[in-house]
Scaffold this motif. Structure first.
Motif, PDB file in Angstrom:
ATOM      1  N   CYS A 112      40.424  25.035  68.613  1.00  0.00           N
ATOM      2  CA  CYS A 112      39.272  24.547  69.313  1.00  0.00           C
ATOM      3  C   CYS A 112      39.167  25.287  70.742  1.00  0.00           C
ATOM      4  O   CYS A 112      38.179  25.724  71.296  1.00  0.00           O
ATOM      5  N   VAL A 113      40.524  25.308  71.399  1.00  0.00           N
ATOM      6  CA  VAL A 113      40.385  25.821  72.720  1.00  0.00           C
ATOM      7  C   VAL A 113      40.104  27.396  72.759  1.00  0.00           C
ATOM      8  O   VAL A 113      39.291  28.038  73.570  1.00  0.00           O
ATOM      9  N   HIS A 114      40.558  27.998  71.696  1.00  0.00           N
ATOM     10  CA  HIS A 114      40.267  29.415  71.443  1.00  0.00           C
ATOM     11  C   HIS A 114      38.926  29.638  71.162  1.00  0.00           C
ATOM     12  O   HIS A 114      38.411  30.549  72.012  1.00  0.00           O
ATOM     13  N   GLN A 115      38.176  28.892  70.477  1.00  0.00           N
ATOM     14  CA  GLN A 115      36.919  28.901  70.623  1.00  0.00           C
ATOM     15  C   GLN A 115      35.824  28.892  71.650  1.00  0.00           C
ATOM     16  O   GLN A 115      35.104  29.625  72.206  1.00  0.00           O
ATOM     17  N   VAL A 116      36.393  27.719  72.640  1.00  0.00           N
ATOM     18  CA  VAL A 116      35.496  27.554  73.812  1.00  0.00           C
ATOM     19  C   VAL A 116      35.801  28.623  74.522  1.00  0.00           C
ATOM     20  O   VAL A 116      35.082  29.484  75.200  1.00  0.00           O
ATOM     21  N   ARG A 117      37.278  29.265  75.037  1.00  0.00           N
ATOM     22  CA  ARG A 117      37.498  30.172  75.781  1.00  0.00           C
ATOM     23  C   ARG A 117      36.814  31.585  75.246  1.00  0.00           C
ATOM     24  O   ARG A 117      36.376  32.506  76.435  1.00  0.00           O
ATOM     25  N   GLU A 118      36.954  32.158  74.137  1.00  0.00           N
ATOM     26  CA  GLU A 118      36.628  33.454  73.686  1.00  0.00           C
ATOM     27  C   GLU A 118      35.140  33.400  73.042  1.00  0.00           C
ATOM     28  O   GLU A 118      34.655  34.388  72.864  1.00  0.00           O
ATOM     29  N   HIS A 119      34.775  32.246  72.576  1.00  0.00           N
ATOM     30  CA  HIS A 119      33.708  32.517  71.377  1.00  0.00           C
ATOM     31  C   HIS A 119      32.538  31.552  71.966  1.00  0.00           C
ATOM     32  O   HIS A 119      31.561  31.422  71.258  1.00  0.00           O
ATOM     33  N   LEU A 120      32.286  30.673  72.911  1.00  0.00           N
ATOM     34  CA  LEU A 120      31.452  29.952  73.271  1.00  0.00           C
ATOM     35  C   LEU A 120      30.318  30.642  74.028  1.00  0.00           C
ATOM     36  O   LEU A 120      30.073  30.740  75.329  1.00  0.00           O
ATOM     37  N   THR A 121      29.695  31.553  73.339  1.00  0.00           N
ATOM     38  CA  THR A 121      28.646  32.416  73.611  1.00  0.00           C
ATOM     39  C   THR A 121      27.263  32.522  73.132  1.00  0.00           C
ATOM     40  O   THR A 121      26.424  33.463  73.503  1.00  0.00           O
ATOM     41  N   ALA A 122      26.931  31.392  72.577  1.00  0.00           N
ATOM     42  CA  ALA A 122      25.670  30.985  71.942  1.00  0.00           C
ATOM     43  C   ALA A 122      24.674  30.880  72.922  1.00  0.00           C
ATOM     44  O   ALA A 122      23.441  30.690  72.624  1.00  0.00           O
ATOM     45  N   ILE A 123      25.117  30.383  74.357  1.00  0.00           N
ATOM     46  CA  ILE A 123      24.391  30.065  75.174  1.00  0.00           C
ATOM     47  C   ILE A 123      24.355  30.750  76.372  1.00  0.00           C
ATOM     48  O   ILE A 123      25.378  31.752  76.465  1.00  0.00           O
ATOM     49  N   PRO A 124      23.408  30.993  77.417  1.00  0.00           N
ATOM     50  CA  PRO A 124      23.356  31.774  78.498  1.00  0.00           C
ATOM     51  C   PRO A 124      24.941  31.490  79.260  1.00  0.00           C
ATOM     52  O   PRO A 124      25.205  30.481  79.579  1.00  0.00           O
ATOM     53  N   GLN A 125      25.205  32.828  79.633  1.00  0.00           N
ATOM     54  CA  GLN A 125      26.935  32.558  80.427  1.00  0.00           C
ATOM     55  C   GLN A 125      26.480  32.234  82.055  1.00  0.00           C
ATOM     56  O   GLN A 125      26.669  33.238  82.744  1.00  0.00           O
ATOM     57  N   THR A 126      26.069  31.124  82.233  1.00  0.00           N
ATOM     58  CA  THR A 126      26.004  30.583  83.630  1.00  0.00           C
ATOM     59  C   THR A 126      27.334  30.411  84.351  1.00  0.00           C
ATOM     60  O   THR A 126      28.283  30.524  83.730  1.00  0.00           O
ATOM     61  N   ASP A 127      27.324  30.291  85.758  1.00  0.00           N
ATOM     62  CA  ASP A 127      28.540  29.930  86.261  1.00  0.00           C
ATOM     63  C   ASP A 127      29.051  28.932  85.849  1.00  0.00           C
ATOM     64  O   ASP A 127      30.206  28.639  85.938  1.00  0.00           O
ATOM     65  N   GLU A 128      28.036  27.780  85.632  1.00  0.00           N
ATOM     66  CA  GLU A 128      28.744  26.611  85.056  1.00  0.00           C
ATOM     67  C   GLU A 128      29.328  26.673  83.740  1.00  0.00           C
ATOM     68  O   GLU A 128      30.662  26.162  83.588  1.00  0.00           O
ATOM     69  N   VAL A 129      28.778  27.529  82.961  1.00  0.00           N
ATOM     70  CA  VAL A 129      29.465  27.927  81.567  1.00  0.00           C
ATOM     71  C   VAL A 129      30.750  28.574  81.687  1.00  0.00           C
ATOM     72  O   VAL A 129      31.899  28.146  80.993  1.00  0.00           O
ATOM     73  N   LYS A 130      30.838  29.526  82.510  1.00  0.00           N
ATOM     74  CA  LYS A 130      31.934  30.326  82.763  1.00  0.00           C
ATOM     75  C   LYS A 130      33.067  29.309  83.285  1.00  0.00           C
ATOM     76  O   LYS A 130      34.182  29.650  82.845  1.00  0.00           O
ATOM     77  N   LYS A 131      32.758  28.582  84.344  1.00  0.00           N
ATOM     78  CA  LYS A 131      33.800  27.791  84.713  1.00  0.00           C
ATOM     79  C   LYS A 131      34.396  26.811  83.659  1.00  0.00           C
ATOM     80  O   LYS A 131      35.638  26.819  83.723  1.00  0.00           O
TER      81      LYS A 131
END
Length: 247
Positions: A79-98
């Motif tokens: 699950c952590v790998h999914q979040v860090r590497e593949h959570l990309t279906a939404i715009p990559q705002t600063d909040e998302v990146k953090k």
């Protein structure tokens, strides 16, 4: 340090004791832990089956739930790998990146961030084989895979060596997949089962009493394979061992 606890779907449904052990362990080592009650999935099942765009709402909710924390910690490498590497279906705002950058699996959080050097409450007097989940091993670099020519390291084994009484046993093929693979086990059940049988047979030959892993999904798969083969193996999450599980 404020930590948001993310408990994966299958842990919540099948092994809530792993989530409880994670919470207790993080509090033992001095973290202020909160569990956002609106949390759901990280989106991995959808992404793994090619429905990446459909994971957008789930990803957005994940970010909404965890954006206010210093760190997000989960007892699951996949699950952590999914979040860090593949959570990309939404715009990559600063909040998302953090949120993505501050999400850690429990072992790496204890090892790399908190740099834990002692677990005086933990005792587990058993022969233990460690199973490295594929995403944890190769995705978030829990240890050196056997195919990589670099100096050996293993973060989970470093932590297990802090537990009184643990006797680690060596597997013949320690970083071979157990065959679970999430939706792979659904679409290719025969192949998945054969890989699981090979894995648990290796654990049994090594003389393990317990198999420890950082991912409950792999443990559930292997436990079922061992039971079908009649092997006297027991399976437990590393969070429970590090938290001082009596077994």
């Amino acid at each position: 340090m404020r930590v948001g606890l993310f408990v994966p779907c299958y842990v919540d449904a099948f092994e809530p004791e792993v989530g409880i052990a994670t919470l207790e362990l993080l509090e033992r080592v001095g973290c202020t832990v909160e569990y956002p009650f609106d949390q759901t999935c990280c989106g991995q099942p959808m992404a793994n089956t090619g429905c990446h765009a459909e994971a957008a709402a789930t990803e957005a909710l994940f970010v909404k739930n965890f954006s206010g924390f210093d760190y997000v910690v989960a007892p699951s490498g996949s699950c952590v790998h999914q979040v860090r590497e593949h959570l990309t279906a939404i715009p990559q705002t600063d909040e998302v990146k953090k949120v993505r950058a501050s999400t850690y699996e429990l072992v790496e959080f204890l090892h790399d961030v908190l740099k834990i050097e002692a677990l005086p409450w933990a005792e587990f007097p058993h022969k233990v084989a460690y199973h490295g989940n594929c995403n944890a091993l190769r995705g978030i670099h829990h240890a050196r895979p056997s195919e990589i020519v670099k100096p050996y390291f293993s973060k989970p084994l470093d932590l297990l060596r802090l537990v009184k009484g643990v006797e680690l046993v060596d597997l013949a093929r320690p970083d071979e997949c157990c065959g679970f693979g999430g939706t792979f086990s659904v679409f290719e059940p025969a192949v998945s089962a054969k890989m699981g049988y090979d894995k648990v047979a290796d654990q049994n030959r090594a003389g393990a009493q317990y198999v420890v892993s950082a991912d409950s999904s792999c443990l559930m798969h292997q436990k079922g394979c061992a039971e079908r083969l009649g092997l006297p193996l027991r399976y437990i999450h590393i969070a429970q061992v590090l938290n001082g599980a009596a077994a």
